[in-house]
Design a protein around this motif. Structure first.
Motif, PDB file in Angstrom:
ATOM      1  N   MET A   1      -5.072   1.566   5.659  1.00 49.58           N
ATOM      2  CA  MET A   1      -5.114   0.916   4.485  1.00 49.58           C
ATOM      3  C   MET A   1      -3.899  -0.068   3.883  1.00 49.58           C
ATOM      4  SD  MET A   1      -6.696   1.917   0.798  1.00 49.58           S
ATOM      5  CE  MET A   1      -8.260   2.410   1.155  1.00 49.58           C
ATOM      6  N   ASN A   2      -4.341  -1.203   3.759  1.00 53.15           N
ATOM      7  CA  ASN A   2      -2.952  -1.908   3.262  1.00 53.15           C
ATOM      8  C   ASN A   2      -2.749  -1.989   1.735  1.00 53.15           C
ATOM      9  OD1 ASN A   2      -4.557  -3.888   2.099  1.00 53.15           O
ATOM     10  ND2 ASN A   2      -4.595  -5.347   4.018  1.00 53.15           N
ATOM     11  N   SER A   3      -1.568  -2.591   1.307  1.00 49.92           N
ATOM     12  CA  SER A   3      -1.400  -2.392  -0.301  1.00 49.92           C
ATOM     13  C   SER A   3      -2.610  -3.069  -1.218  1.00 49.92           C
ATOM     14  CB  SER A   3      -0.177  -2.840  -0.832  1.00 49.92           C
ATOM     15  OG  SER A   3      -0.060  -4.339  -0.044  1.00 49.92           O
ATOM     16  N   ALA A   4      -3.218  -4.116  -0.573  1.00 44.33           N
ATOM     17  CA  ALA A   4      -4.166  -4.712  -1.228  1.00 44.33           C
ATOM     18  C   ALA A   4      -5.369  -3.869  -1.589  1.00 44.33           C
ATOM     19  CB  ALA A   4      -4.633  -5.954  -0.655  1.00 44.33           C
ATOM     20  N   GLY A   5      -5.849  -3.255  -0.454  1.00 42.33           N
ATOM     21  CA  GLY A   5      -6.772  -2.319  -0.360  1.00 42.33           C
ATOM     22  C   GLY A   5      -6.843  -0.946  -1.124  1.00 42.33           C
ATOM     23  N   ILE A   6      -5.292  -0.668  -1.333  1.00 43.71           N
ATOM     24  CA  ILE A   6      -5.200   0.727  -2.214  1.00 43.71           C
ATOM     25  C   ILE A   6      -5.294   0.378  -3.479  1.00 43.71           C
ATOM     26  CG2 ILE A   6      -3.037   2.156  -3.104  1.00 43.71           C
ATOM     27  CD1 ILE A   6      -2.064   2.047   0.026  1.00 43.71           C
ATOM     28  N   LEU A   7      -4.768  -1.027  -3.771  1.00 50.23           N
ATOM     29  CA  LEU A   7      -4.902  -1.476  -5.429  1.00 50.23           C
ATOM     30  C   LEU A   7      -6.464  -1.741  -5.765  1.00 50.23           C
ATOM     31  CD1 LEU A   7      -1.813  -4.006  -5.364  1.00 50.23           C
ATOM     32  CD2 LEU A   7      -2.055  -1.884  -6.638  1.00 50.23           C
ATOM     33  N   ALA A   8      -7.008  -2.358  -4.580  1.00 52.36           N
ATOM     34  CA  ALA A   8      -8.493  -2.479  -4.953  1.00 52.36           C
ATOM     35  C   ALA A   8      -9.386  -1.256  -5.282  1.00 52.36           C
ATOM     36  CB  ALA A   8      -9.224  -3.412  -3.902  1.00 52.36           C
ATOM     37  N   ASP A   9      -8.923  -0.174  -4.410  1.00 58.56           N
ATOM     38  CA  ASP A   9      -9.523   1.051  -4.469  1.00 58.56           C
ATOM     39  C   ASP A   9      -9.163   1.616  -5.835  1.00 58.56           C
ATOM     40  OD1 ASP A   9     -10.965   3.402  -3.326  1.00 58.56           O
ATOM     41  OD2 ASP A   9      -9.137   4.416  -3.897  1.00 58.56           O
ATOM     42  N   ALA A  10      -8.205   1.529  -6.345  1.00 60.70           N
ATOM     43  CA  ALA A  10      -7.831   2.042  -7.651  1.00 60.70           C
ATOM     44  C   ALA A  10      -8.384   1.587  -8.749  1.00 60.70           C
ATOM     45  CB  ALA A  10      -6.322   1.835  -7.656  1.00 60.70           C
ATOM     46  N   PHE A  11      -8.509   0.102  -8.723  1.00 57.00           N
ATOM     47  CA  PHE A  11      -9.137  -0.593  -9.630  1.00 57.00           C
ATOM     48  C   PHE A  11     -10.810  -0.213  -9.693  1.00 57.00           C
ATOM     49  CE2 PHE A  11      -5.457  -3.131 -10.049  1.00 57.00           C
ATOM     50  CZ  PHE A  11      -5.378  -3.137 -11.450  1.00 57.00           C
ATOM     51  N   GLU A  12     -11.281   0.048  -8.225  1.00 57.34           N
ATOM     52  CA  GLU A  12     -12.662   0.360  -8.346  1.00 57.34           C
ATOM     53  C   GLU A  12     -12.883   1.970  -9.010  1.00 57.34           C
ATOM     54  OE1 GLU A  12     -15.489  -1.282  -7.388  1.00 57.34           O
ATOM     55  OE2 GLU A  12     -14.799  -2.753  -6.083  1.00 57.34           O
ATOM     56  N   ARG A  13     -11.970   2.512  -8.828  1.00 55.82           N
ATOM     57  CA  ARG A  13     -11.993   4.065  -9.531  1.00 55.82           C
ATOM     58  C   ARG A  13     -11.974   3.602 -10.944  1.00 55.82           C
ATOM     59  NH1 ARG A  13      -9.846   8.540  -5.803  1.00 55.82           N
ATOM     60  NH2 ARG A  13      -9.926   7.168  -3.710  1.00 55.82           N
ATOM     61  N   LEU A 122      -3.744 -10.267  -1.740  1.00 58.56           N
ATOM     62  CA  LEU A 122      -2.061  -9.812  -2.141  1.00 58.56           C
ATOM     63  C   LEU A 122      -1.600  -9.406  -0.783  1.00 58.56           C
ATOM     64  CD1 LEU A 122      -1.641  -8.180  -5.610  1.00 58.56           C
ATOM     65  CD2 LEU A 122      -1.027 -10.732  -5.081  1.00 58.56           C
ATOM     66  N   ASP A 123      -0.351  -9.460  -0.505  1.00 51.49           N
ATOM     67  CA  ASP A 123       0.150  -8.801   0.710  1.00 51.49           C
ATOM     68  C   ASP A 123       1.554  -8.133   0.074  1.00 51.49           C
ATOM     69  OD1 ASP A 123       2.516 -10.420   0.513  1.00 51.49           O
ATOM     70  OD2 ASP A 123       1.724 -11.895   2.068  1.00 51.49           O
ATOM     71  N   GLY A 124       2.071  -7.198   0.884  1.00 52.70           N
ATOM     72  CA  GLY A 124       3.144  -6.327   0.689  1.00 52.70           C
ATOM     73  C   GLY A 124       4.286  -7.193  -0.061  1.00 52.70           C
ATOM     74  N   ARG A 125       4.678  -8.294   0.455  1.00 49.63           N
ATOM     75  CA  ARG A 125       5.588  -9.126  -0.048  1.00 49.63           C
ATOM     76  C   ARG A 125       5.585  -9.531  -1.442  1.00 49.63           C
ATOM     77  NH1 ARG A 125       4.604 -10.672   5.005  1.00 49.63           N
ATOM     78  NH2 ARG A 125       3.754 -12.930   4.149  1.00 49.63           N
ATOM     79  N   ALA A 126       4.056  -9.840  -1.859  1.00 52.39           N
ATOM     80  CA  ALA A 126       3.708 -10.454  -2.979  1.00 52.39           C
ATOM     81  C   ALA A 126       4.190  -9.374  -4.436  1.00 52.39           C
ATOM     82  CB  ALA A 126       2.498 -10.777  -3.173  1.00 52.39           C
ATOM     83  N   LEU A 127       4.023  -8.092  -3.781  1.00 52.33           N
ATOM     84  CA  LEU A 127       4.336  -7.061  -4.959  1.00 52.33           C
ATOM     85  C   LEU A 127       5.893  -6.894  -5.271  1.00 52.33           C
ATOM     86  CD1 LEU A 127       2.131  -4.275  -3.385  1.00 52.33           C
ATOM     87  CD2 LEU A 127       1.614  -6.045  -5.270  1.00 52.33           C
ATOM     88  N   ASP A 128       6.651  -7.561  -4.692  1.00 48.17           N
ATOM     89  CA  ASP A 128       7.979  -7.588  -5.057  1.00 48.17           C
ATOM     90  C   ASP A 128       8.402  -8.645  -5.946  1.00 48.17           C
ATOM     91  OD1 ASP A 128       8.507  -5.269  -3.393  1.00 48.17           O
ATOM     92  OD2 ASP A 128       9.227  -6.371  -1.667  1.00 48.17           O
ATOM     93  N   ARG A 129       7.398  -9.539  -6.112  1.00 44.25           N
ATOM     94  CA  ARG A 129       7.732 -10.861  -6.999  1.00 44.25           C
ATOM     95  C   ARG A 129       8.020 -10.167  -8.291  1.00 44.25           C
ATOM     96  NH1 ARG A 129       4.148 -13.935 -10.143  1.00 44.25           N
ATOM     97  NH2 ARG A 129       2.214 -13.142  -9.309  1.00 44.25           N
ATOM     98  N   VAL A 130       9.181 -10.838  -9.052  1.00 52.60           N
ATOM     99  CA  VAL A 130       9.367 -10.330 -10.410  1.00 52.60           C
ATOM    100  C   VAL A 130       8.410 -11.173 -11.516  1.00 52.60           C
ATOM    101  CG1 VAL A 130      11.139 -10.541 -12.214  1.00 52.60           C
ATOM    102  CG2 VAL A 130      11.791  -9.739 -10.057  1.00 52.60           C
ATOM    103  N   VAL A 131       7.503 -10.405 -12.182  1.00 47.60           N
ATOM    104  CA  VAL A 131       6.793 -10.918 -13.313  1.00 47.60           C
ATOM    105  C   VAL A 131       7.186 -10.939 -14.663  1.00 47.60           C
ATOM    106  CG1 VAL A 131       4.816 -10.779 -11.732  1.00 47.60           C
ATOM    107  CG2 VAL A 131       5.425  -8.907 -13.313  1.00 47.60           C
ATOM    108  N   ASP A 132       8.347 -10.236 -15.036  1.00 48.72           N
ATOM    109  CA  ASP A 132       8.769  -9.789 -16.257  1.00 48.72           C
ATOM    110  C   ASP A 132      10.083  -9.470 -16.289  1.00 48.72           C
ATOM    111  OD1 ASP A 132       9.073  -9.164 -18.992  1.00 48.72           O
ATOM    112  OD2 ASP A 132       7.382  -7.918 -19.248  1.00 48.72           O
ATOM    113  N   GLU A 133      10.982 -10.510 -16.691  1.00 48.84           N
ATOM    114  CA  GLU A 133      12.475 -10.351 -16.764  1.00 48.84           C
ATOM    115  C   GLU A 133      12.927  -9.802 -18.094  1.00 48.84           C
ATOM    116  OE1 GLU A 133      14.842 -13.461 -15.274  1.00 48.84           O
ATOM    117  OE2 GLU A 133      13.275 -13.773 -13.454  1.00 48.84           O
TER     118      GLU A 133
END
Length: 170
Positions: A1-13, A122-133
Motif C-alpha cells: 500500500m502506498n502513502s495515499a492508500g494509507i491516508l485514505a484508509d485512515a480517513f475511512e476509519r 498524493l504521492d510520497g513526495r507531495a507529503l514533504d511540501r511545507v504547508v505552514d511555516e
C-alpha cells in the motif's frame, strides 16, 4: 500500500467512527452534555469536521466546503462564520446544536469526499511540501494530515464515549 492508500484508509476509519457515533440518535442526545462543561456529540463531530475541512482545504488550495456549499447557513450557529471550535469556551460549545444527525453527517460526508479526493491523488513526495511555516520546524503536508487524522479519531472516540454514557442512562 502506498502513502495515499494509507491516508485514505485512515480517513475511512474516521468516517466509520463518526457514523457509528451519530446514526440513529435523536437531537436531544446529539446535543446533550454529560455535565455543564462537557462536549456534546454535536459539537465534537462539528468541530472535527470543521478542522478537517479547514486544514485539508488549505493544503489542497481549495475553498472550504463550509463556505462553498453554504453549510455555515444550514447550521445557523451563533458563532463567527469561520469558527472551527478551536479554543471554544463552554458557552460556545453549548451553542453548537443540531436538529438532526442528518445535518452533521451531511456536512461530514461532503468534507470526507473532498478529503478522499485530495489524498488519493498524493504521492510520497507531495507529503514533504511545507504547508505552514509558522511553526519550528515548519509543518509539512504529511505532518498536517496525520495531525488531522489523530485529532479526528480522538474526537470521534469521545463522541462514541458520550453516546455510550447516554445510552446507559436510558
Amino acid at each position: 500500500m502506498n502513502s495515499a492508500g494509507i491516508l485514505a484508509d485512515a480517513f475511512e476509519r474516521i468516517h466509520e467512527a463518526v457514523h457509528a457515533a451519530v446514526e440513529g440518535l435523536p437531537p436531544e442526545d446529539l446535543n446533550a452534555r454529560t455535565d455543564d462543561d462537557a462536549n456534546s456529540i454535536a459539537w465534537l463531530v462539528w468541530h472535527l469536521t470543521r478542522v478537517q475541512d479547514d486544514h485539508v482545504a488549505d493544503a489542497a488550495g481549495t475553498e472550504q466546503i463550509w463556505f462553498s456549499d453554504d453549510w455555515a447557513s444550514r447550521f445557523e450557529l451563533p458563532l463567527e462564520k469561520g469558527a472551527t471550535g478551536y479554543g471554544h469556551s463552554s458557552a460556545q460549545v453549548g451553542s453548537v446544536t443540531v436538529g438532526s444527525g442528518d445535518l452533521l453527517l451531511g456536512y461530514f460526508d461532503a468534507v470526507h469526499e473532498q478529503t478522499l479526493g485530495f489524498v488519493r491523488g498524493l504521492d510520497g513526495r507531495a507529503l514533504d511540501r511545507v504547508v505552514d511555516e509558522a511553526w519550528s520546524p515548519p509543518v509539512t503536508l504529511g505532518v498536517r494530515l496525520i495531525s488531522v487524522i489523530a485529532d479526528d479519531l480522538q474526537h470521534a472516540g469521545q463522541a462514541a464515549f458520550v453516546r455510550g454514557v447516554l445510552e446507559r442512562r436510558q
